[in-house]
Write a protein that holds these residues in place. Structure first.
Motif, mmCIF file in Angstrom:
data_model
loop_
_atom_site.group_PDB
_atom_site.id
_atom_site.type_symbol
_atom_site.label_atom_id
_atom_site.label_comp_id
_atom_site.label_asym_id
_atom_site.label_seq_id
_atom_site.Cartn_x
_atom_site.Cartn_y
_atom_site.Cartn_z
ATOM 1 N N ASN A 4 0.817 -1.209 0.000
ATOM 2 C CA ASN A 4 0.000 0.000 0.000
ATOM 3 C C ASN A 4 0.850 1.259 0.000
ATOM 4 O O ASN A 4 1.814 1.374 0.745
ATOM 5 N N GLY A 5 0.469 2.218 -0.861
ATOM 6 C CA GLY A 5 1.162 3.492 -0.857
ATOM 7 C C GLY A 5 1.110 4.181 -2.201
ATOM 8 O O GLY A 5 0.674 3.625 -3.210
ATOM 9 N N LYS A 6 1.572 5.408 -2.176
ATOM 10 C CA LYS A 6 1.695 6.222 -3.378
ATOM 11 C C LYS A 6 3.173 6.533 -3.545
ATOM 12 O O LYS A 6 3.835 6.939 -2.584
ATOM 13 N N PHE A 7 3.690 6.331 -4.753
ATOM 14 C CA PHE A 7 5.119 6.433 -5.009
ATOM 15 C C PHE A 7 5.363 7.337 -6.208
ATOM 16 O O PHE A 7 4.694 7.208 -7.237
ATOM 17 N N GLU A 40 0.344 4.195 -7.647
ATOM 18 C CA GLU A 40 -0.463 4.039 -6.445
ATOM 19 C C GLU A 40 -0.863 2.583 -6.338
ATOM 20 O O GLU A 40 -1.437 2.009 -7.278
ATOM 21 N N LYS A 42 -2.700 -0.425 -3.980
ATOM 22 C CA LYS A 42 -3.585 -0.782 -2.867
ATOM 23 C C LYS A 42 -3.628 -2.296 -2.793
ATOM 24 O O LYS A 42 -3.972 -2.960 -3.764
ATOM 25 N N ILE A 104 9.012 -3.648 -2.291
ATOM 26 C CA ILE A 104 9.204 -2.482 -1.439
ATOM 27 C C ILE A 104 10.538 -2.672 -0.718
ATOM 28 O O ILE A 104 10.762 -3.700 -0.081
ATOM 29 N N ASP A 107 11.562 2.776 1.946
ATOM 30 C CA ASP A 107 10.437 3.622 1.525
ATOM 31 C C ASP A 107 10.369 3.747 0.004
ATOM 32 O O ASP A 107 9.811 4.687 -0.528
ATOM 33 N N LYS A 108 10.941 2.777 -0.704
ATOM 34 C CA LYS A 108 11.015 2.823 -2.167
ATOM 35 C C LYS A 108 10.264 1.643 -2.786
ATOM 36 O O LYS A 108 10.234 0.544 -2.236
ATOM 37 N N LYS A 125 9.963 6.812 -4.910
ATOM 38 C CA LYS A 125 9.963 7.052 -3.455
ATOM 39 C C LYS A 125 8.533 7.210 -2.960
ATOM 40 O O LYS A 125 7.664 7.745 -3.665
ATOM 41 N N ARG A 126 8.299 6.741 -1.747
ATOM 42 C CA ARG A 126 6.968 6.820 -1.130
ATOM 43 C C ARG A 126 6.638 8.282 -0.837
ATOM 44 O O ARG A 126 7.446 9.005 -0.259
ATOM 45 N N ALA A 128 3.084 8.910 0.029
ATOM 46 C CA ALA A 128 1.905 8.799 0.897
ATOM 47 C C ALA A 128 1.658 7.347 1.227
ATOM 48 O O ALA A 128 2.099 6.461 0.567
#
Length: 128
Positions: A4-7, A40, A42, A104, A107-108, A125-126, A128
């Motif tokens: 999960n995250g936005k990169f 992004e 999910k 992952i 944080d990448k 890079k992350r 969010a």
């Protein structure tokens, strides 16, 4: 670790060589070199929604379940079916012309796409 995250795109290696092997014309390769890509992801259990937004408003979204055949869209927008799997914490998929792993690391988001002996590495890079 959940995906999960936005990169946001940070760096890449072997872009030109990989895109040439994909058969993209030089003008498309040149245009793509300047894209700001936002990924992004999910993850809910084994279910994923993976979207990539490109400069200019183009968005490619793939929804898939680990271990089940899913309809996917390639970098060039072509539809195909693939069985996405998880290997050692990496999401692995065989596209029609290349093999890709995503993982992952800190944080990448690190994505490796390989054709023959050329591997294109994209690191994001992350945010969010």
């Amino acid at each position: 670790m959940a995906f999960n995250g936005k990169f946001e795109f940070e760096s890449e290696k072997n872009y030109d060589a990989f895109m040439k092997l994909l058969g993209l014309p030089s003008d498309v390769i040149e245009k793509g070199r300047n894209f700001k890509i936002i990924s992004e992801v999910k993850q809910e259990g084994q279910d994923f929604t993976w979207s990539q937004s490109y400069s200019g408003g183009n968005i490619i979204t793939n929804k898939f379940t680990i271990g089940k055949e899913s309809e996917m869209h390639s970098l060039g927008g072509k539809k195909f079916k693939a069985n996405v799997r998880m290997e050692g914490g990496k999401v692995v998929v065989d596209f029609p012309n290349y093999h890709q792993t995503s993982e992952i690391v800190g944080d990448k988001l690190v994505e490796l796409s390989t054709i023959g002996d050329v591997t294109y590495e994209r690191v994001s890079k992350r945010v969010a």
